[in-house]
Write an enzyme that holds these catalytic residues in place. Structure first.
Site, PDB file in Angstrom:
ATOM      1  N   GLU A 139       0.816  -1.225   0.000  1.00  0.00           N
ATOM      2  CA  GLU A 139       0.000   0.000   0.000  1.00  0.00           C
ATOM      3  C   GLU A 139       0.844   1.267   0.000  1.00  0.00           C
ATOM      4  O   GLU A 139       0.556   2.228   0.718  1.00  0.00           O
ATOM      5  CB  GLU A 139      -0.940  -0.016   1.216  1.00  0.00           C
ATOM      6  CG  GLU A 139      -1.913  -1.185   1.168  1.00  0.00           C
ATOM      7  CD  GLU A 139      -2.878  -1.208   2.338  1.00  0.00           C
ATOM      8  OE1 GLU A 139      -4.057  -1.487   2.112  1.00  0.00           O
ATOM      9  OE2 GLU A 139      -2.433  -0.963   3.471  1.00  0.00           O
TER      10      GLU A 139
HETATM   11  N1  IFG Z   1      -4.245  -3.979   4.527  1.00  0.00           N
HETATM   12  C1  IFG Z   1      -3.000  -3.469   5.112  1.00  0.00           C
HETATM   13  C2  IFG Z   1      -2.813  -3.658   6.604  1.00  0.00           C
HETATM   14  C3  IFG Z   1      -4.127  -3.573   7.381  1.00  0.00           C
HETATM   15  C4  IFG Z   1      -5.133  -4.513   6.751  1.00  0.00           C
HETATM   16  C5  IFG Z   1      -6.391  -4.617   7.607  1.00  0.00           C
HETATM   17  C6  IFG Z   1      -1.874  -5.481   4.308  1.00  0.00           C
HETATM   18  C7  IFG Z   1      -0.617  -6.108   3.760  1.00  0.00           C
HETATM   19  C8  IFG Z   1      -5.441  -4.039   5.370  1.00  0.00           C
HETATM   20  N2  IFG Z   1      -1.869  -4.136   4.434  1.00  0.00           N
HETATM   21  O1  IFG Z   1      -2.799  -6.186   4.625  1.00  0.00           O
HETATM   22  O2  IFG Z   1      -1.920  -2.673   7.100  1.00  0.00           O
HETATM   23  O3  IFG Z   1      -4.598  -2.268   7.437  1.00  0.00           O
HETATM   24  O4  IFG Z   1      -7.203  -5.685   7.187  1.00  0.00           O
END
Ligand code: IFG
Length: 515
Positions: free
Chosen positions: A325
């Protein structure tokens, strides 16, 4: 005729020893051959380990400690060269049972003795979890319980399908104390899991002391989601966690997430920011707004210092560099950044793990991509010859709500009830990701919505045993209808271990109290 009558008679009086193949072992063992009798532990029983090594004695003592609290039998650990006299438990190492690998074991129980054999102590440790699970659930109570303490007789040969069977705890969104981590490590060990990934930094908090950049924890560790007091692990505390896990044959993998999810660091050191100004601490749950200043050299000096100190605290082979992200990092900056950071980790003697977006860069030979959201990223990793760690959010994210009514968790990847978390096969999930491309499975718990052990356990259990079984048991031996009955019988074991598990309506819990 007599034997049939005898069996029937014993059956009617209820003193038939439970049949080994009817025990509710999770993960399900590869093979179980019952012989229909039982071994009775008593106050004459002791635990004999083969040889004098400290590690063998430590494994024996672990078993003694687990059994003595609830049985009150005062099992002692003794060294021996050959098998002990009848009535005892014997842990021994053989070097010539290749099928068992480094983590497998053979457990042979007769009326006279219990013999646990493995190629390595890790295999004995896993066999000990099976011994715990074929004793009555009250063996997990932390006070002396009434016996008898019978083990059904027969032979179990068991070994793991995948070498990486893990869970992850995000200690950045909400901070978790050392004893809370140790409790989760104990629970993971009970299910033969062997990797614990710690998500140590994010926008909301930096949780590991870095001596060369002290403000990371002093300032960056001072809060958490919701504005609480946050916290951090000193390097001494962190080393204690690593040892506690290692003593349970669990490898710690530390993660410093970058170049995104990095606000805690950017708030701690103005010089890391492109504009020379520190950001504000952040206590919300948005993602994707932060980024290292990839054009500044000090960024790489910082990262090298962090990796150097972390590598010195990490006996395990991997450091996780995050990479997810990074919406505020231009892709033309992201790719060279990830290439450069991989080289830094390798220069410090470790291998690289990263979330699946790192497959956009050039993966070094031993780098592993952790598949969480985009199959095309994981497929890119496979195309580069990299192994994949399977953590598909829609099946394996422990922070997904069970259903629309469940108290904690999110649902951006959908709801994950206990059956959905169990009913998938990593090697057949994505057409381009074959079993041979997969190093194993990991179930992450992100902590935006949970802040302590009880809340975390509500999301972790009862799904975690299912992921443990997916990692350990051959898929041909797995099916939900059989598993849910075994899981139901773990309800009283989880109660005995004081685990705050979610009582899913999909599981036929045997609600009788632990006795
Ligand atoms: N995606 C984000 C996390 C967390 C997650 C919550 C990943 C690799 C959503 N990154 O999962 O930091 O916020 O479900």
């Amino acid at each position: 005729m007599t034997s049939v009558v005898l069996t029937v008679f014993l059956g009617q009086t209820g003193c038939t020893p439970t049949y080994l193949s009817k025990e509710n072992i999770i993960p399900k063992p590869v093979s179980v051959v019952p012989t229909g009798s039982s071994f009775n532990m008593n106050d004459q029983t002791d635990i004999y380990v083969q040889g004098e090594s400290a590690e063998m004695k430590q494994v024996g003592q672990y078993l003694a400690d687990k059994l003595n609290i609830s049985t009150g039998l005062g099992l002692e650990v003794k060294s021996t060269i050959e098998a002990p006299t009848p009535g005892n438990i014997f842990l021994s190492i053989s070097g010539d049972d290749a099928e068992l690998g480094d983590e497998g074991y053979q457990l042979t129980i007769t009326k006279e003795s219990v013999s646990l054999l493995a190629n390595k102590p890790a295999g004995l440790f896993h066999g000990i979890q099976t011994i715990r699970q074929i004793l009555p659930a009250k063996v997990e109570m932390n006070s002396v319980q009434k016996g008898p303490w019978k083990l059904a007789t027969g032979t179990i040969r068991d070994f793991s399908t995948y070498g990486y069977r893990g869970s992850m705890l995000d200690v950045a969104r909400h901070f978790f104390e050392v004893d809370e981590l140790k409790s989760l490590i104990d629970q993971m060990a009970f299910y033969k899991m062997n990797v614990f990934h710690l998500h140590l930094s994010d926008d909301q908090g930096w949780r590991i002391e870095i001596k060369s950049w002290p403000n990371l924890t002093k300032h960056g560790g001072s809060t958490e989601v919701g504005g609480g007091e946050g916290g951090f692990y000193t390097q001494e505390q962190y080393s204690g966690i690593v040892k506690y896990a290692q003593d349970r044959y669990i490898t710690i993998i530390p993660e410093i997430d970058m170049p995104g999810h990095i606000n805690a660091a950017m708030a701690s050191y103005p010089e890391l920011n492109c504009n020379g100004k520190a950001t504000e601490l952040y206590t919300g749950i948005e993602v994707g707004f932060s980024s290292f200043c990839t054009g500044k050299e000090i960024t790489y000096k910082f990262i090298d210092d962090v990796i150097r100190e972390l590598a010195a605290l990490t006996p395990g082979p991997y450091i996780h560099i995050g990479g997810d992200e990074s919406h505020s990092t231009k892709i033309e900056d992201y790719i060279p950044f990830v290439n450069r950071v991989q080289d830094m980790v390798i220069a410090h003697g470790k291998k690289v793990l990263g979330w699946d977006e790192i497959a956009l860069s050039t993966l070094k030979p031993n780098t592993i991509a952790q598949y969480w959201a985009k199959a095309e990223n994981a497929t890119k990793a496979v195309a580069q010859g990299a192994k994949v760690l399977m953590s598909p959010a829609k099946y394996a994210y422990l922070d997904m709500q069970y259903d629309s009514t469940s108290t904690f968790g999110l649902h951006w990847a959908g709801y994950v009830e206990v059956d959905k978390g169990y009913n998938w096969d990593p090697g057949n999930l994505e057409p381009e990701i074959k079993k041979e491309n997969i190093i194993g499975i990991e179930a992450p718990l992100w902590s935006e919505t949970v802040s302590n052990r009880q809340e975390a356990e509500y999301l972790i259990f009862p799904r975690l045993p299912g992921y443990a079984e997916i990692g350990w048991t051959p898929v041909e031996l797995r099916n939900w209808d059989n598993y849910k009955v075994r899981l139901a019988n773990h309800g009283e074991r989880m109660k005995a271990m004081n685990i705050n598990f979610y009582p899913s309506k999909l599981v036929p819990w045997n609600t009788k109290d632990v006795k």
